[in-house]
Design an enzyme around this catalytic site. Structure first.
Site, short mmCIF file in Angstrom:
data_model
loop_
_atom_site.label_atom_id
_atom_site.label_comp_id
_atom_site.label_asym_id
_atom_site.label_seq_id
_atom_site.Cartn_x
_atom_site.Cartn_y
_atom_site.Cartn_z
N ASP A 194 0.84 -1.19 0.00
CA ASP A 194 0.00 0.00 0.00
C ASP A 194 0.88 1.24 0.00
O ASP A 194 1.99 1.24 0.52
CB ASP A 194 -0.87 -0.01 1.26
CG ASP A 194 -1.98 1.01 1.20
OD1 ASP A 194 -3.10 0.62 0.85
OD2 ASP A 194 -1.72 2.20 1.50
N HIS A 257 -12.98 -2.09 3.14
CA HIS A 257 -13.59 -0.87 3.68
C HIS A 257 -14.98 -0.67 3.09
O HIS A 257 -15.18 -0.86 1.90
CB HIS A 257 -12.76 0.37 3.29
CG HIS A 257 -11.59 0.62 4.17
ND1 HIS A 257 -10.53 1.40 3.78
CD2 HIS A 257 -11.34 0.23 5.44
CE1 HIS A 257 -9.65 1.47 4.77
NE2 HIS A 257 -10.11 0.76 5.78
N TYR A 258 -15.90 -0.21 3.96
CA TYR A 258 -17.16 0.30 3.45
C TYR A 258 -17.50 1.56 4.23
O TYR A 258 -17.56 1.49 5.46
CB TYR A 258 -18.30 -0.72 3.60
CG TYR A 258 -19.49 -0.28 2.77
CD1 TYR A 258 -19.50 -0.45 1.39
CD2 TYR A 258 -20.57 0.36 3.38
CE1 TYR A 258 -20.57 -0.01 0.63
CE2 TYR A 258 -21.64 0.80 2.60
CZ TYR A 258 -21.63 0.61 1.24
OH TYR A 258 -22.68 1.05 0.47
N SER A 261 -12.66 4.56 -0.46
CA SER A 261 -12.44 5.83 -1.16
C SER A 261 -12.45 5.60 -2.67
O SER A 261 -12.77 6.50 -3.44
CB SER A 261 -11.08 6.43 -0.81
OG SER A 261 -11.04 6.79 0.53
N TYR A 262 -12.05 4.38 -3.08
CA TYR A 262 -11.91 4.07 -4.51
C TYR A 262 -12.82 2.89 -4.83
O TYR A 262 -12.66 1.82 -4.23
CB TYR A 262 -10.44 3.74 -4.83
CG TYR A 262 -9.51 4.86 -4.43
CD1 TYR A 262 -9.34 5.98 -5.24
CD2 TYR A 262 -8.84 4.81 -3.21
CE1 TYR A 262 -8.51 7.01 -4.85
CE2 TYR A 262 -8.00 5.85 -2.81
CZ TYR A 262 -7.84 6.95 -3.64
OH TYR A 262 -7.03 7.97 -3.26
N LEU A 265 -13.02 -3.02 -6.40
CA LEU A 265 -12.85 -3.88 -5.22
C LEU A 265 -11.38 -4.16 -4.88
O LEU A 265 -10.60 -4.55 -5.74
CB LEU A 265 -13.57 -5.21 -5.43
CG LEU A 265 -13.69 -5.98 -4.09
CD1 LEU A 265 -14.88 -5.48 -3.30
CD2 LEU A 265 -13.78 -7.47 -4.33
N HIS A 266 -11.05 -3.93 -3.63
CA HIS A 266 -9.70 -4.22 -3.13
C HIS A 266 -9.79 -4.63 -1.67
O HIS A 266 -10.73 -4.26 -0.97
CB HIS A 266 -8.77 -3.01 -3.31
CG HIS A 266 -9.30 -1.77 -2.68
ND1 HIS A 266 -10.18 -0.92 -3.32
CD2 HIS A 266 -9.10 -1.24 -1.46
CE1 HIS A 266 -10.48 0.09 -2.53
NE2 HIS A 266 -9.85 -0.08 -1.37
N HIS A 268 -7.64 -5.01 2.08
CA HIS A 268 -6.49 -4.50 2.84
C HIS A 268 -5.88 -5.65 3.66
O HIS A 268 -6.61 -6.41 4.29
CB HIS A 268 -6.94 -3.41 3.81
CG HIS A 268 -7.61 -2.25 3.13
ND1 HIS A 268 -7.05 -1.00 3.05
CD2 HIS A 268 -8.80 -2.15 2.47
CE1 HIS A 268 -7.85 -0.19 2.39
NE2 HIS A 268 -8.93 -0.86 2.03
P1 M7G Z 1 -9.84 2.65 0.33
O1 M7G Z 1 -10.53 1.75 1.30
O2 M7G Z 1 -10.50 2.81 -1.01
O3 M7G Z 1 -9.68 4.09 0.90
O4 M7G Z 1 -8.39 2.05 0.17
P2 M7G Z 1 -8.72 4.79 1.95
O5 M7G Z 1 -7.58 5.40 1.12
O6 M7G Z 1 -9.59 5.89 2.50
O7 M7G Z 1 -8.28 3.77 2.93
C1 M7G Z 1 -7.52 2.39 -0.87
C2 M7G Z 1 -6.13 1.96 -0.45
O8 M7G Z 1 -5.26 2.13 -1.54
C3 M7G Z 1 -5.58 2.83 0.69
O9 M7G Z 1 -5.06 1.99 1.71
C4 M7G Z 1 -4.52 3.69 0.01
O10 M7G Z 1 -3.43 4.01 0.85
C5 M7G Z 1 -4.08 2.80 -1.15
N1 M7G Z 1 -3.60 3.58 -2.30
C6 M7G Z 1 -4.14 4.73 -2.78
N2 M7G Z 1 -3.44 5.10 -3.88
C7 M7G Z 1 -3.74 6.30 -4.65
C8 M7G Z 1 -2.44 4.18 -4.10
C9 M7G Z 1 -1.41 4.07 -5.08
O11 M7G Z 1 -1.25 4.87 -6.00
N3 M7G Z 1 -0.61 2.96 -4.97
C10 M7G Z 1 -0.75 2.05 -3.96
N4 M7G Z 1 0.09 1.02 -3.92
N5 M7G Z 1 -1.72 2.15 -3.02
C11 M7G Z 1 -2.55 3.22 -3.09
#
Ligand code: M7G
Length: 326
Positions: A194, A257-258, A261-262, A265-266, A268
Site C-alpha cells: 500500500d 472498507h465500506y 475511497s476508490y 474492489l480491493h 487490505h
Molecule cells: P480505500 O478503502 O478505497 O480508501 O483504500 P482509503 O484510502 O480511505 O483507505 C484504498 C487503499 O489504496 C488505501 O489503503 C490507500 O493508501 C491505497 N492507495 C491509494 N493510492 C492512490 C495508491 C497508489 O497509487 N498505490 C498504492 N500502492 N496504493 C494506493
C-alpha cells in the site's frame, strides 16, 4: 526483519526511492514534484500520536497559477538494526531536564538516520483536500433502499479517478512492487504494498489486493458469485505474505472498507499488531466474515443495513441529510 525485506531495502538503497515517496536530500529525487518550491496553504490535519502532518500545498506554474498538492509528512518507526548506528552517530545530545535519576534529552541525528516519509498527491483535486481535512464525523446507517436511492446514484455521479488502480493492473505503474499476481481475469488479483507502507519495517505492514475484474464497486456488489475471487484473495494473499515477509495469516488483519475511497474492489492486508488507519469497526469488514456471510446468503450485502461514518463536508452526507437519513 526477513531476508526479503533486507533484500528489498538493499535494492532501494541501490535504486533510489520507489517513486511513491519523495526523499529530500537537498534536492527532490522523485521526478516531477518540486517540494522545495511548494508553499504551504494550510495544515489539513495533524496527529501528535501518529507523528504525521497533512499539508495543503501550492506549486506555482510558469503562468503563475497555483496547483494544489497534498503532502503528508510522517516520522517513520525505528528500525531495530539501525539503533546502534543511531546512538553512535548522533551529532548532539542536549540535556532538557534532570531530576534525581530521571532526565530527558534532545537527540540530534545525521540526515540519513532522520528521514521523513513524504507522500505526495499532485495535482490534488478538491476531493483529495477534503479527504485529508480534519472534520466532524457522523454515523450513517445505510439500508438497502438508501444504497439504491442515495449512495449508488451518488457514486455514479462522481468522478474520483481510479486511474492509479488501472495503472497497477496494466503494469503501467508500480510494476516492480508487485508481490504476487493471480492473472485470472475473473478470479485473479494483484497484491502490492500500500501507498501508506514504506516497507522499511514489518510493524506497520500494509498491502492491498486489487482484483483484475472491473465493475465490482464495493462490498455492496458482492454475491456468492464472487466467492472464488474472495477465497483466492484470502488464501493466496496470505500465502504470498508469509512467503515474502514471514508473517503468517494468523497475524494479519484482512478486510474491506465500506465505504471505500476508490470504487474498484480491493482488500487490505495489515499487520494484526498495527493499529492501521481505517481499521475501526465502522469501516472495516473482515474478509473471512464477508466470505462466511456470502456462503450463508448470496444476497447478504444487497439486503443488509451497513453502517459507516462520513465527514461533515462529504457530499454524500449532504445527500443523506437531504433525504432525511441523518
Ligand atoms: P480505500 O478503502 O478505497 O480508501 O483504500 P482509503 O484510502 O480511505 O483507505 C484504498 C487503499 O489504496 C488505501 O489503503 C490507500 O493508501 C491505497 N492507495 C491509494 N493510492 C492512490 C495508491 C497508489 O497509487 N498505490 C498504492 N500502492 N496504493 C494506493
Amino acid at each position: 526483519m526477513t531476508d526479503s525485506v533486507k533484500r528489498r531495502r538493499e535494492e532501494e538503497a541501490a535504486d533510489g526511492e520507489n517513486g511513491v515517496a519523495v526523499s529530500e536530500q537537498g534536492s527532490d529525487t522523485a521526478p516531477g514534484f518540486p517540494l522545495s518550491e511548494m508553499s504551504v496553504r494550510r495544515v489539513l490535519r495533524e496527529s501528535a500520536r501518529d507523528k504525521t502532518v497533512f499539508l495543503h500545498g501550492q506549486v506555482n506554474s510558469a503562468s503563475g497559477d497555483g496547483t494544489d498538492a497534498v503532502v503528508i509528512l510522517e516520522k517513520t518507526p525505528f528500525q531495530e538494526e539501525n539503533i546502534s548506528e543511531l546512538l553512535k552517530k548522533h551529532t548532539k545530545l542536549q540535556l532538557q531536564m534532570t531530576n534525581d535519576i530521571y532526565s530527558t534529552y534532545r537527540l540530534y541525528l545525521p540526515p540519513e538516520l532522520n528521514e521523513i516519509k513524504t507522500t505526495v498527491v499532485y495535482p490534488a483535486t478538491e476531493k483529495h483536500l477534503q479527504k485529508y481535512l480534519r472534520q466532524e464525523v457522523y454515523l450513517i446507517q445505510e439500508t438497502a433502499e438508501d444504497y439504491k436511492n442515495i449512495t449508488l446514484p451518488f457514486i455514479q455521479s462522481q468522478s474520483f479517478s481510479i486511474q492509479w488502480v488501472y495503472n497497477i493492473l496494466e503494469k503501467k505503474a508500480e510494476a516492480d512492487r508487485v508481490v504476487y499476481e493471480n492473472p485470472d481475469p475473473a478470479n485473479g488479483f494483484i497484491l502490492i504494498p500500500d501507498l501508506k507502507w514504506d516497507q522499511k519495517q514489518l510493524d506497520d505492514l500494509y498491502l492491498i489486493a486489487i482484483c483484475h475484474c472491473r465493475g465490482i464497486k464495493s462490498l455492496r456488489d458482492l454475491t456468492a458469485e464472487h466467492l472464488p475471487l474472495l477465497r483466492n484473495m484470502a488464501q493466496e494473499g496470505k500465502e504470498a505474505i508469509v512467503k515474502r515477509y514471514g508473517i503468517p495469516g494468523s497475524q494479519l488483519r484482512v478486510y474491506l472498507h465500506y465505504q471505500p475511497s476508490y470504487y474498484h474492489l480491493h482488500v487490505h492486508f495489515t499487520a494484526l499488531s498495527y493499529d492501521a488507519p481505517g481499521c475501526s469497526v465502522e469501516r472495516a469488514h473482515l474478509l473471512s466474515d464477508v466470505i462466511d456471510n456470502l456462503e450463508l446468503d448470496s444476497q447478504y450485502y444487497q439486503k443488509r443495513t451497513l453502517t459507516f461514518a462520513l465527514r461533515a463536508d462529504e457530499p454524500l452526507l449532504k445527500k443523506c441529510q437531504e433525504a432525511g437519513r441523518v
